[in-house]
Design a protein around this motif. Structure first.
Motif, PDB file in Angstrom:
ATOM      1  N   TYR A 264      40.659  38.388  27.602  1.00  0.00           N
ATOM      2  CA  TYR A 264      42.088  38.408  27.902  1.00  0.00           C
ATOM      3  C   TYR A 264      42.903  37.371  27.129  1.00  0.00           C
ATOM      4  N   ASP A 397      45.123  41.212  37.562  1.00  0.00           N
ATOM      5  CA  ASP A 397      44.849  42.434  38.307  1.00  0.00           C
ATOM      6  C   ASP A 397      43.840  43.249  37.504  1.00  0.00           C
ATOM      7  N   SER A 399      42.691  46.123  37.830  1.00  0.00           N
ATOM      8  CA  SER A 399      43.033  47.541  37.628  1.00  0.00           C
ATOM      9  C   SER A 399      43.932  47.767  36.423  1.00  0.00           C
ATOM     10  N   LEU A 400      44.554  46.704  35.925  1.00  0.00           N
ATOM     11  CA  LEU A 400      45.446  46.833  34.768  1.00  0.00           C
ATOM     12  C   LEU A 400      44.701  46.828  33.445  1.00  0.00           C
ATOM     13  N   ALA A 403      46.016  45.248  29.930  1.00  0.00           N
ATOM     14  CA  ALA A 403      47.479  45.093  30.012  1.00  0.00           C
ATOM     15  C   ALA A 403      47.861  44.121  31.124  1.00  0.00           C
ATOM     16  N   GLN A 404      47.393  42.894  31.012  1.00  0.00           N
ATOM     17  CA  GLN A 404      47.651  41.875  32.031  1.00  0.00           C
ATOM     18  C   GLN A 404      49.007  41.206  31.787  1.00  0.00           C
TER      19      GLN A 404
END
Length: 441
Positions: A264, A397, A399-400, A403-404
């Protein structure tokens, strides 16, 4: 068999260990770290992904494993100090524990076909045996270290092969285990790794694990109440064990944060975190030799303070990189500090044990290594709290996907760089308060 047990009973170390004995003793670091690293890295993945056990059940079983392991350390340590046999205090524990340890490790990865409840029961029972045997063997091996190597010079030299073997075990447990289970399956991996561990532990046991002739071995054991009183009232041990907790927490946070950091913050595949770990460990191996020379020319306290400072300051470098290569270069400097920590922490604890023996007339290696093992288990809890707090506060998150929110990059960089520096600073302060400033007593 009688001849072998007689030789084990009668052999004692009277002089400094030979190089061959030091290497054989150090070889124990490879199988113990190989088993520990393989277990911690892959057991949850194996039971959840491969066997289909509900993650919450596995998590509950792992909590039970952690509690049992923590409680066993001081209990086994105190018993090891108290029990006297014709073969010594440590050797019987190690000799009787090697085979159950290796067999239990193998059985973790070889469960029979069972329903979910049966698999959880299998896990709890087999891991309980593994925990007991692991603590019995590893704690008593650690307790032998200050006895076999008596001076700072001997300990600095004698700990080099042990820590190098340990790093190699960590690397194989991290990188070798997936290659094995991917090619020959989980049972095949278990058999191969267990056979390797058994061979090295037997070599280490017969070649390097030798107790000394010490007057305390024939004296009355210290009472339980005195064990606790002298351990927790020790002015050198209290800052040491708190410093150990903080530095182990710092390392645990880094290891937990690296996969998030690579994906990330650096935008690379999670698997490339192995490159960052590789940079740290490859540098740590020659650094162990460097720190061995430094502690022989200064003192355990001074060398440990320098290694903690190098480690903590180097961690700040992870704030800046935008590529895996740049982060790996930071890892090279971090590895220098890690090498010092691996080399010096047990050298300092051995000095505390020497000072305690001077005051009390008892050598209590088991008690000190046991309590230290109990306290530093807290690093796992602190690491989990830190990771949860930082990720939640930054808005992470899962689930993203990739695309945090923008704040996630900054939060992860804080977790991998600033938080470890803070814990390293707390450790440095504790070690600065460590009162034994001479090289030898």
């Amino acid at each position: 068999m009688t001849s072998m047990t007689t030789r084990l009973r009668d052999r004692r170390l009277d002089d400094a260990p030979t190089r061959a004995q030091a290497i054989a003793f150090g070889a124990s670091g490879f199988p113990t770290q190989l088993m520990a690293q393989t277990f911690s890295a892959f057991v949850v993945y194996f039971y959840v992904t491969h066997l289909g056990v509900e993650p919450t059940w596995v998590a509950a079983a792992m909590i039970a494993h952690g509690i049992l392991n923590a409680v066993l350390n001081p209990v086994v340590g105190a018993l090891s100090d108290r029990i006297r046999t014709p073969w010594g205090r440590r050797i019987p524990w190690i000799g009787l524990g090697i085979v159950p340890l290796v067999v239990a490790f193998a059985l973790v990865w070889m469960p029979p076909e069972l329903p979910t409840v049966g698999l959880i029961t299998w896990f709890l029972v087999v891991v309980a045996v593994y925990d007991v045997a692991f603590v019995v063997v590893v704690l008593n091996i650690s307790a032998l270290f200050p006895e076999i190597f008596r001076t700072t010079d001997e300990r600095a030299r004698g700990n080099v092969p042990r820590q190098i073997f340990a790093i190699l075990g960590i690397v194989l447990g991290t990188a070798g285990a997936p290659a094995l289970y991917g090619s020959i399956g989980w049972p095949g991996m278990a058999i191969v790794l267990s056979a390797v561990c058994l061979v090295l532990l037997v070599w280490s046991f017969f070649g390097g694990m030798i107790e000394r002739r010490v007057p305390e071995a024939a004296s009355e054991a210290m009472r339980w109440s005195d064990q606790l009183k002298y351990t927790f009232a020790n002015r050198a041990f209290v800052p040491y064990v708190l410093g150990s907790l903080f530095i182990q927490t710092s390392i645990a946070v880094v290891l937990a944060a690296l996969p998030f950091y690579v994906r990330y913050s650096l935008g690379a595949a999670e698997g490339e975190a192995s490159l960052l770990l590789g940079a740290i460990f490859v540098t740590a191996i020659p650094s162990i030799v460097l720190w061995s020379a430094i502690v022989r020319r200064t003192s355990p306290r001074a060398a440990l303070l320098w290694s903690v400072a190098v480690f903590g300051i180097a961690m700040l470098g992870y704030m800046l990189p935008s590529t895996v290569l740049a982060a790996a270069l930071v890892g090279v400097v971090v590895g220098v500090g890690v090498g010092g920590l691996l080399q010096l922490l047990e050298v300092v604890l051995a000095q505390i044990i020497d000072e305690d023996a001077t005051r009390t007339g008892h050598r209590r290696e088991g008690a000190y290594f046991g309590v230290n093992g109990f306290v530093v288990r807290g690093s796992v809890v602190l690491q989990a709290v830190v990771a949860a707090a930082v990720l939640t506060a930054s808005g992470f998150d899962a689930s993203l996907g990739d695309a945090q929110p923008d704040a996630v990059d900054g939060g992860i960089r804080v977790m991998v760089a600033v938080v470890p520096l803070v814990f390293a600073a707390l450790a440095w302060l504790c070690f600065w308060l460590y009162p034994i400033r001479s090289r030898d007593l």
